[in-house]
Design an enzyme around this catalytic site. Structure first.
Site, mmCIF file in Angstrom:
data_model
loop_
_atom_site.group_PDB
_atom_site.id
_atom_site.type_symbol
_atom_site.label_atom_id
_atom_site.label_comp_id
_atom_site.label_asym_id
_atom_site.label_seq_id
_atom_site.Cartn_x
_atom_site.Cartn_y
_atom_site.Cartn_z
ATOM 1 N N HIS A 346 0.793 -1.226 0.000
ATOM 2 C CA HIS A 346 0.000 0.000 0.000
ATOM 3 C C HIS A 346 0.825 1.275 0.000
ATOM 4 C CE1 HIS A 346 -4.234 -1.279 0.515
ATOM 5 N NE2 HIS A 346 -3.717 -2.345 1.097
ATOM 6 N N LYS A 534 -8.902 13.679 4.633
ATOM 7 C CA LYS A 534 -8.092 12.462 4.566
ATOM 8 C C LYS A 534 -7.121 12.483 5.739
ATOM 9 C CE LYS A 534 -6.775 13.653 0.429
ATOM 10 N NZ LYS A 534 -6.988 12.459 -0.374
ATOM 11 N N ARG A 535 -6.397 11.404 5.899
ATOM 12 C CA ARG A 535 -5.352 11.359 6.915
ATOM 13 C C ARG A 535 -4.357 12.495 6.680
ATOM 14 N NH1 ARG A 535 -0.554 8.287 6.794
ATOM 15 N NH2 ARG A 535 -1.253 7.373 4.824
ATOM 16 N N LYS A 540 0.556 14.214 1.513
ATOM 17 C CA LYS A 540 -0.788 14.510 1.016
ATOM 18 C C LYS A 540 -0.991 16.014 0.796
ATOM 19 C CE LYS A 540 -2.786 10.355 3.098
ATOM 20 N NZ LYS A 540 -3.307 9.642 1.921
ATOM 21 N N THR A 642 -8.660 6.315 -2.204
ATOM 22 C CA THR A 642 -10.043 5.888 -2.443
ATOM 23 C C THR A 642 -11.009 7.040 -2.222
ATOM 24 O OG1 THR A 642 -10.137 5.037 -0.170
ATOM 25 C CG2 THR A 642 -9.681 3.448 -1.932
ATOM 26 N N LYS A 646 -14.708 8.193 -4.094
ATOM 27 C CA LYS A 646 -15.968 8.505 -3.411
ATOM 28 C C LYS A 646 -16.502 9.866 -3.855
ATOM 29 C CE LYS A 646 -14.114 5.850 0.374
ATOM 30 N NZ LYS A 646 -13.157 5.958 1.476
#
Length: 801
Positions: A346, A534-535, A540, A642, A646
Site C-alpha cells: 500500500h 483524509k489522513r 498529502k 479511495t 468517493k
C-alpha cells in the site's frame, strides 16, 4: 421476520417491552436503537449460519482477509438497505414517532481503523458478501480505536474513542473459540523419533477471544463474517503480578497504532500484530482441519490475504504451526505456505515499509524469530544460486540484515501474489521500490486498482442522487455498477441536470447546518465547496492547500481589482499522535481560518472550516456536498487513494496531481472533466534521483510564495507564536521534500481554472454527471472480481433457499 409495517411495529414494541421492562413511551432513544439493532442481527442470524454451512457442504474455497484496520463505520442503515427492509423499518418507526436518522446517531462509528487502508478492507467485505463470494475478515477489536480528535485553540488533542461504551449490537462474543497466544519465554530443542523439534517454554500467554460481526450482502442471502480478536488475561499463575498481567494483556487491543517513537511502543505494536495473526491462523487452521483433515491440500481450500505489512507475521506463524505442531518437514510446509498467502502493498514510501529491530523482535517472539531466520537463510541461498558473488544485491534483498527484519521482503518471499493498488503504484514497485524482487519473482507481481462500495458511498450516503439515478436508468446499477455509464446519454438533458443541481444544493445546505452546529461558522451553500478530507500527512500536502488559501487572502486584501468565485474550504483530518509536523499543519489551518473568517472583507469571498474527528459517518455528510475534490499528493507518493473515487461517484470534480488512481480517473472521464496540475511522478523521481530542486529559488523568484512563507513566522497569523517555524524550515532549510513550492504556481493556476469553470453552471453540471457516470469502474465489486478470479481463485456460492 416481517413483511409489512404493521408486523414490524408489533414485533418492535413487543421486543422493546420484553427487553427493558418498560412501556414504549418510557423508552429512550438508546433503548429503541438497541432493540432495533438486536432484532436485525437476529434476523440476519439464520442466513449467517446457513452461509457457513453452505460453504462447508459445497466444499468452497474461502479467502480470509487479514488487516490491522477495518473502518466499517455505522452499520444500522447499511444493513437495513442490504436486507431490503429499510423502507418498512423507516415508515414503521415514523408511525411510532421515531426518526430512523435519530437512531442512526446513537450508533457510534466502530473504532477499528484510521484511513484508506481500513476503509478499503470494509468495502472489500461488502463486495465479497454482495457478490456471494466466500470471504471473511480478521482484525482486532480495539477498545478505544485510534483516538477521538478534539480541537482546542487550533491544536489537536487526543481522547480515547468510547465506541464500546454502550456495547456493540452487531457483535457476537464466542469464548468457546478462544485461542492462546504466547510471547517472551525461550525455545528449547529436543529430539523425538530421530527428528529435531522445538517447544516454546515459559513466557506470557494471553487469551484471544473472537467477536464475530455479520457482513450482510446486498439483496442476497449471503452473510459472511468479520472476526475481531480481543485480548484477555489468561488464568492466574503462582508468583505472577496479576494486575500487571491484566493491564499488559488488555493494552494489546486497547488502541490502534500505539505510539512507536520509543521501544515500549514498538514492542506493543509488534505484540498487536502477532496477536492478530496468531489468533487468526490458529482459528483458520482449526476450522480447516475439522472439515478436511489433510493439511497438504490446505491451499486448495484456503487463501489468506495480507493487507499491507502489518499482518506479515502470519507467514512465519503459519510455518511454526505446520512444522512444530503438525510435524511437517520444512519443504512441505513452505510449499503450502507460499501457495496460501497473497500480499497487497500500500505504499511507495520507503520509510513506511515496516522494519523491526532484532533486539525487540527476538526476545518477544523467540520461536518466530528462529523461523524468520531460517526463511531468510534459505531465501538468501536461492538468491546466491542466481546472483552468485553479488553480495550487494543479496544484502539489499535479505529479509534480515543490519539488525532489522524487513517485513515487505518477508511478505514477498512468502506469498504467491504481490499486488499494487493502482497501475502507477504497481509500476513504481516494479521499477523502483521492489525492482530487485520484481526481477527475481516477475510472475508474482500484478496490479489491482482499488475500489469503493457504491452501496455505502452512493446508495446510502447520497440517497437523493441514488434515487435520481434509478429513476433515470433503472436499478440494475446497484448490482452492476458499470451500468452507471448509461448516464452519459443524458449529458445534455437539462431536466436531469437541474435535478442534479438541486440535490447537490440540498446536500450542501445540510452540510452547512452541520458546520454551523459544530463550528459556529456560517457558510454559503451557493459557494464552491472545496474539500480535502483524509489522513494528515506531509505527502498529502494539506500544506499546499492552506498556503494557497493564505495567498488568496493576500490577493483580496491588497488587490482591489481581484475577484474570485466565492469558496468554502473544508478540511477534515487526524494526525498521528506522535507526528508533530502534521499536528503543526492542523494548527496552521486553524490560524489561517481564524485570519480569513474574522476579516469582514475576505470572509465575504471565502471561509475556512476544519471539521474535527473525521470519520466514516462524517465523510458520508461531507462527500455528497463537495463540488471540488482535493487529491493533491506529491506525484508518486499516493499509492492509489479511495477518497478520490468517493467524491467522483458523488459528482465532485477532482483537482489533483497525476498520482495514484487520479491517473485512471483521468482516463475514465477525459481531461476536460478533471483538473490536473503539478509535477509528474517521473519528474518527481528524477529530482530524487539526480537532485536539481532548490526550494530557495522558488522562494526568491515568486513574490506570492515569499509572502506566504514569510507569513508563517512574521506574526501575520493569529495565535501563531513560533508554532510554524518547523513548517518554514521544512520548506526552505530542508529543501521542501514534497515539492510544495515547486507545484505552488501550477496549483494556483488550476485553482483559478476550477473557480472559473464553477461559474458556468451548465458546463459544471455536465462535468459532474460525466464523473458519476464513469465512477462504476471504481466500484470495489470490479476490484474484488479481479482479486477472486486472478489471485484467490474463489467462486460465487449462492445460498439456496
Amino acid at each position: 421476520m416481517f413483511s409489512n409495517i404493521c408486523e414490524f411495529k408489533e414485533a418492535f414494541l413487543k421486543r422493546l417491552e420484553m427487553t427493558y421492562g418498560k412501556t414504549f413511551p418510557e423508552s429512550t432513544l438508546n433503548d429503541q436503537y438497541s432493540t432495533l439493532g438486536h432484532m436485525i442481527r437476529e434476523y440476519i442470524s439464520t442466513n449467517w449460519i446457513q452461509t457457513n454451512e453452505n460453504y462447508r457442504l459445497n466444499n468452497e474455497k474461502q479467502v480470509y482477509y487479514l488487516s490491522i484496520e477495518f473502518l466499517i463505520g455505522r452499520l444500522l442503515r447499511q444493513n437495513l438497505i442490504n436486507l431490503g427492509i429499510d423502507k418498512i423499518v423507516q415508515e414503521g418507526l415514523e408511525d411510532l414517532g421515531i426518526k430512523l436518522e435519530d437512531l442512526e446517531e446513537i450508533e457510534a462509528d466502530a473504532g477499528l481503523g484510521n484511513g484508506g487502508l481500513g476503509r478499503l478492507a470494509a468495502c472489500f467485505l461488502d463486495s465479497l458478501a454482495s457478490m456471494d463470494l466466500p470471504g471473511h475478515g480478521c482484525g482486532i477489536r480495539y477498545k478505544h480505536g485510534l483516538f477521538e480528535q478534539k480541537i482546542v485553540k487550533g491544536f489537536q488533542m487526543e481522547l480515547p474513542e468510547q465506541w464500546l461504551r454502550h456495547g456493540h449490537v452487531w457483535e457476537v462474543r464466542k469464548p468457546d473459540l478462544a485461542v492462546d497466544v504466547s510471547f517472551w519465554g525461550k525455545v528449547e530443542s529436543y529430539e523425538e523419533e530421530g527428528r529435531l523439534k522445538y517447544r516454546h517454554m515459559g513466557g506470557e500467554t494471553v487469551i484471544a477471544v473472537p467477536y464475530d460481526l455479520p457482513v450482510v450482502g446486498y439483496e442476497t442471502s449471503t452473510v459472511n463474517t468479520l472476526r475481531l480478536w480481543s485480548a484477555e488475561p489468561s488464568s492466574y499463575k503462582a508468583g505472577q503480578d496479576t494486575m500487571r498481567h491484566k493491564r499488559d494483556t488488555e493494552a494489546i487491543t486497547e488502541f490502534l497504532y500505539p505510539d512507536d517513537t520509543h521501544d515500549e511502543g514498538k514492542t506493543l505494536r509488534l505484540k498487536q500484530q502477532y496477536f492478530l495473526v496468531s489468533a487468526s491462523i490458529r482459528s483458520i487452521l482449526r476450522s480447516y482441519l475439522e472439515r478436511h483433515g489433510d493439511i497438504h491440500r490446505f491451499h486448495e481450500h484456503i487463501a489468506i490475504h495480507i493487507n499491507d505489512t502489518h499482518p506479515v507475521l502470519a507467514i512465519p506463524e503459519f510455518m511454526r504451526i505446520l512444522v512444530d505442531e503438525l510435524n511437517l518437514n520444512w519443504e512441505d510446509a513452505w510449499g503450502i505456505t507460499t501457495n496460501t498467502f497473497a500480499y497487497t502493498n500500500h505504499t511507495t514510501l520507503s520509510e513506511a515499509l515496516e522494519k523491526w529491530p532484532v533486539r525487540i523482535f527476538q526476545p518477544l517472539l523467540p520461536r518466530i524469530f528462529m523461523i524468520v531466520e531460517e526463511i531468510n537463510e534459505r531465501f538468501c541461498k536461492s538468491l546466491w544460486e542466481k546472483y552468485t558473488g553479488d553480495w550487494q544485491k543479496i544484502e539489499q534483498m535479505a529479509i534480515v540484515s543490519h539488525g532489522e527484519i524487513k517485513m515487505a521482503h518477508l511478505a514477498i518471499a512468502g506469498s504467491y501474489s504481490v499486488n499494487g493498488v493502482a497501475r502507477i503504484h504497481t509500476e513504481i514497485l516494479k521499477t523502483r521500490e521492489m525492482n530487485l524482487f520484481y526481477q527475481f519473482y516477475p510472475e508474482k507481481f500484478n496490479s489491482k486498482t482499488n475500489g469503493i462500495t457504491h452501496r455505502r458511498w452512493l446508495l446510502k450516503a447520497n440517497q437523493s442522487l441514488a434515487n435520481l439515478i434509478t429513476a433515470t436508468i433503472g436499478n440494475r446499477w446497484i448490482k452492476e455498477p458499470h451500468i452507471l455509464s448509461s448516464l452519459l446519454s443524458y449529458k445534455n438533458d437539462s431536466a436531469l441536470l437541474t435535478q442534479l443541481e438541486l440535490i447537490k444544493k440540498q446536500n450542501k445546505e445540510r452540510l452547512a447546518d452541520i458546520i454551523f452546529q459544530q463550528n459556529g461558522i456560517t457558510v454559503d451553500p451557493n459557494s464552491l465547496f472545496d474539500v480535502q478530507v483524509k489522513r494528515l500527512h506531509a505527502y498529502k500536502r494539506q500544506l499546499l492547500n492552506i498556503l494557497h488559501i493564505l495567498s488568496l487572502y493576500n490577493r483580496i486584501k491588497h488587490d482591489d481589482h481581484f475577484d474570485m468565485q466565492p469558496r468554502t474550504f473544508i478540511f477534515g483530518a487526524k494526525a498521528s499522535p506522535g507526528y508533530f509536523y502534521a499536528k503543526k499543519i492542523i494548527k496552521l489551518i486553524h490560524s489561517v481560518g481564524q485570519l480569513v473568517n474574522n476579516d469582514k472583507v475576505v470572509s465575504q469571498k471565502m471561509k475556512v472550516v476544519f471539521l474535527e474527528n473525521y470519520r466514516v459517518s462524517l465523510a458520508e455528510d461531507i462527500i455528497p456536498a463537495a463540488d471540488l475534490s482535493e487529491q493533491i499528493s506529491t506525484a508518486s507518493k499516493e499509492a492509489s487513494g479511495t477518497g478520490n473515487m468517493k467524491f467522483m461517484m458523488n459528482g465532485a470534480i477532482t483537482l489533483g496531481t497525476l498520482d495514484g488512481a487520479n491517473i485512471e480517473i483521468l482516463e475514465q472521464v477525459g481531461k476536460e472533466n478533471i483538473f490536473i496540475f503539478g509535477l509528474s511522478a517521473d519528474e518527481v523521481m528524477k529530482y530524487y534521483r539526480e537532485g536539481g530542486y532548490y526550494s530557495m529559488e522558488y522562494y526568491h523568484h515568486d513574490q506570492r510564495i515569499k509572502e506566504v512563507v514569510d507569513q508563517l513566522i512574521d506574526g501575520t497569523l493569529p495565535d501563531s507564536g513560533d508554532h510554524f517555524e518547523p513548517i518554514y524550515d521544512s520548506l526552505l532549510a530542508e529543501n521542501d521534500q514534497y515539492f510544495v513550492l515547486r507545484d505552488f504556481s501550477s496549483y494556483v493556476s488550476i485553482q483559478k481554472q476550477a473557480g472559473d469553470a464553477f461559474s458556468d453552471k451548465s458546463s459544471w453540471l455536465q462535468m459532474s454527471l460525466q464523473n458519476i457516470a464513469q465512477s462504476g469502474y471504481f466500484s470495489s465489486d470490479r476490484t474484488i472480481r479481479e482479486y477472486s478470479d486472478e489471485i484467490w481463485k474463489i467462486r460465487q456460492s449462492i445460498l439456496q433457499k
